[in-house]
Motif scaffolding. Sequence first.
Motif, PDB file in Angstrom:
ATOM      1  N   ALA A 163       0.828  -1.208   0.000  1.00  0.00           N
ATOM      2  CA  ALA A 163       0.000   0.000   0.000  1.00  0.00           C
ATOM      3  C   ALA A 163       0.861   1.256   0.000  1.00  0.00           C
ATOM      4  O   ALA A 163       0.577   2.224  -0.715  1.00  0.00           O
ATOM      5  CB  ALA A 163      -0.931  -0.004   1.204  1.00  0.00           C
ATOM      6  N   HIS A 170       1.923   6.529  -6.930  1.00  0.00           N
ATOM      7  CA  HIS A 170       0.953   7.541  -7.352  1.00  0.00           C
ATOM      8  C   HIS A 170       1.643   8.894  -7.530  1.00  0.00           C
ATOM      9  O   HIS A 170       1.425   9.595  -8.532  1.00  0.00           O
ATOM     10  CB  HIS A 170      -0.166   7.644  -6.319  1.00  0.00           C
ATOM     11  CG  HIS A 170      -1.126   8.774  -6.563  1.00  0.00           C
ATOM     12  ND1 HIS A 170      -1.947   8.841  -7.665  1.00  0.00           N
ATOM     13  CD2 HIS A 170      -1.373   9.905  -5.839  1.00  0.00           C
ATOM     14  CE1 HIS A 170      -2.679   9.943  -7.615  1.00  0.00           C
ATOM     15  NE2 HIS A 170      -2.335  10.613  -6.521  1.00  0.00           N
ATOM     16  N   ASP A 277      -7.195   6.938   4.993  1.00  0.00           N
ATOM     17  CA  ASP A 277      -8.438   7.405   4.398  1.00  0.00           C
ATOM     18  C   ASP A 277      -9.529   7.603   5.450  1.00  0.00           C
ATOM     19  O   ASP A 277     -10.635   7.075   5.335  1.00  0.00           O
ATOM     20  CB  ASP A 277      -8.920   6.444   3.308  1.00  0.00           C
ATOM     21  CG  ASP A 277     -10.000   7.075   2.429  1.00  0.00           C
ATOM     22  OD1 ASP A 277      -9.953   8.305   2.227  1.00  0.00           O
ATOM     23  OD2 ASP A 277     -10.893   6.348   1.957  1.00  0.00           O
ATOM     24  N   VAL A 291      -4.508   6.514   1.243  1.00  0.00           N
ATOM     25  CA  VAL A 291      -4.625   5.077   0.996  1.00  0.00           C
ATOM     26  C   VAL A 291      -5.697   4.528   1.920  1.00  0.00           C
ATOM     27  O   VAL A 291      -5.612   4.682   3.139  1.00  0.00           O
ATOM     28  CB  VAL A 291      -3.294   4.346   1.268  1.00  0.00           C
ATOM     29  CG1 VAL A 291      -3.485   2.839   1.087  1.00  0.00           C
ATOM     30  CG2 VAL A 291      -2.204   4.856   0.339  1.00  0.00           C
ATOM     31  N   SER A 292      -6.709   3.931   1.341  1.00  0.00           N
ATOM     32  CA  SER A 292      -7.718   3.231   2.142  1.00  0.00           C
ATOM     33  C   SER A 292      -7.198   1.823   2.412  1.00  0.00           C
ATOM     34  O   SER A 292      -7.052   1.024   1.488  1.00  0.00           O
ATOM     35  CB  SER A 292      -9.042   3.164   1.379  1.00  0.00           C
ATOM     36  OG  SER A 292      -9.969   2.360   2.079  1.00  0.00           O
ATOM     37  N   GLY A 294      -8.519  -0.724   3.972  1.00  0.00           N
ATOM     38  CA  GLY A 294      -9.492  -1.798   4.161  1.00  0.00           C
ATOM     39  C   GLY A 294     -10.044  -1.871   5.564  1.00  0.00           C
ATOM     40  O   GLY A 294     -10.244  -2.955   6.103  1.00  0.00           O
ATOM     41  N   GLU A 325      -7.631  -5.809   1.835  1.00  0.00           N
ATOM     42  CA  GLU A 325      -7.362  -5.182   0.542  1.00  0.00           C
ATOM     43  C   GLU A 325      -7.256  -3.661   0.711  1.00  0.00           C
ATOM     44  O   GLU A 325      -7.967  -3.073   1.519  1.00  0.00           O
ATOM     45  CB  GLU A 325      -8.480  -5.502  -0.450  1.00  0.00           C
ATOM     46  CG  GLU A 325      -8.646  -6.990  -0.744  1.00  0.00           C
ATOM     47  CD  GLU A 325      -7.427  -7.588  -1.434  1.00  0.00           C
ATOM     48  OE1 GLU A 325      -6.813  -6.864  -2.261  1.00  0.00           O
ATOM     49  OE2 GLU A 325      -7.094  -8.737  -1.143  1.00  0.00           O
ATOM     50  N   GLU A 327      -6.670   0.399  -1.250  1.00  0.00           N
ATOM     51  CA  GLU A 327      -6.956   1.177  -2.468  1.00  0.00           C
ATOM     52  C   GLU A 327      -6.371   2.568  -2.307  1.00  0.00           C
ATOM     53  O   GLU A 327      -6.540   3.205  -1.249  1.00  0.00           O
ATOM     54  CB  GLU A 327      -8.470   1.274  -2.686  1.00  0.00           C
ATOM     55  CG  GLU A 327      -8.873   2.115  -3.881  1.00  0.00           C
ATOM     56  CD  GLU A 327     -10.367   2.305  -3.974  1.00  0.00           C
ATOM     57  OE1 GLU A 327     -10.826   2.881  -4.987  1.00  0.00           O
ATOM     58  OE2 GLU A 327     -11.090   1.903  -3.033  1.00  0.00           O
ATOM     59  N   VAL A 329      -6.705   6.354  -2.951  1.00  0.00           N
ATOM     60  CA  VAL A 329      -7.846   7.240  -3.213  1.00  0.00           C
ATOM     61  C   VAL A 329      -7.310   8.635  -3.536  1.00  0.00           C
ATOM     62  O   VAL A 329      -7.008   9.425  -2.640  1.00  0.00           O
ATOM     63  CB  VAL A 329      -8.785   7.304  -1.992  1.00  0.00           C
ATOM     64  CG1 VAL A 329     -10.012   8.159  -2.318  1.00  0.00           C
ATOM     65  CG2 VAL A 329      -9.211   5.901  -1.566  1.00  0.00           C
TER      66      VAL A 329
END
Length: 342
Positions: A163, A170, A277, A291-292, A294, A325, A327, A329
Motif C-alpha cells: 500500500a 501515485h 483514508d 490510501v484506504s 481496508g 485489501e 486502495e 484514493v
Amino acid sequence: MAATMSDVAKLAGVSVKTVSNVVNDYPYIREGTRARVLDSIQKLGYQINTTARGLRTGRTSLISLAVPELKLPYFAELADSVIAEAEQVGLTVLIEQTNSDRDREIAVLRDPRRQLVDGVIFSPLALGQDDRHLLDVDFPLVVLGERIFAAPADHVTMQNVDAASAATQHLLGLGRRRIAMVGGHRGERVGSAALREAGYREALEAAGIAVDPALIGESGLWHRETGARTIATMLDAGTDLDAVFALNDALAIGVLRELHTRGIRVPQDVAVIGFDDVEDARFTYPSLSSVSPGRAQIARSAVALLHRRIVEQVAPAEHETIMAEFEVVPRESTLGLPAGRT
C-alpha cells in the motif's frame, strides 16, 4: 406487565425452547424462524435477562476492543466499524484505550477483569515481536496491526508495504521525484512505520531514484502536530521536495497546515498523500489523497473470527491471518482542484 419468553413464543408461533435458542445465539436455526422471533421480541419489548443467560451459557455477549488511542481518527473509526459489525452477531463492544503503554497492553491479556468479556480484539503498539508468547491465552483473541506476527492468535492486518509502495507510485506517476516521507521511526524493524517506509523505498528504487536520507522525516507519535513539526524541520533545513508521503492521515493534515502557513501551494508546489483514508481526508482543503487500507474489512474479519472462536469454544487447530485489501484514493492534494476553483 413485562413480556415473557412465553409471550414471545406465542406471537412468533414457535416453542419457548426456540426463543431461548435465538436469544442464546444458537447457530442452527432457520433464518426465517430467527427473524420472526427477533421481530416478536422487538414488538413486545421483551427484555433479555443477560445475567441469567450468562450463568447458563458461560457467555456474556460482551467483547473488548483494546486500541492505543481514540484521539487518532483511524482508531475512532475502527471502533465504530467494530461496534457495527458486532451488533450484527449479537455482541456488545467495550472499548479500552491503552495509550500505547506496555503495562496496560499486558493488562489487556492478564487482568482478571478480562473474565467479564467473551473475547478480545487487540491492537498493540507497545508490545513487539519478542512478546508474541504473551498472546498464548486461554480465551478467544484476535490481534490487529503490525507489531506482532506469527503469534498464537488469529491476526488481521494491512498490506502496509504494498500500500505504501502504491502511494509513492501515485506521486511518481504525477512526475514528482523529490518525495519526502513523514512519520519514520528510526531503528524500528517491525511495525507500521517500518513497513510503510519499506514500501516507500521499494517504489523509489523501482523507479531508479536513490533514497535521499534528507527526505526521510522522523516523527514520534503520528499526530497532526508532529506532522506539521516534521515538515517544518525539513523545510527549515532547506530540503528540496516536491511531494510528501505521510504515513498516516493525521500527519498529512499537519503537513497541509504547515505548507499552507508558509504559502506553499498544494499540489502545484508540493503534492501530499496520506494513509488510512479517514473521514477528515475528504474535508481538508484541498481534500487529502490517501490510501484506504481496508478498515471495514478489518473490522468485519476481526469480529467474524472472534465470534467463531466464541461460539465454537474450542482451541483452533490453526490460527488465521487475514490481510485486508487496500486502495489508493486520489483527491485534490495530488490531482489539483477542479477547474474553476482556486
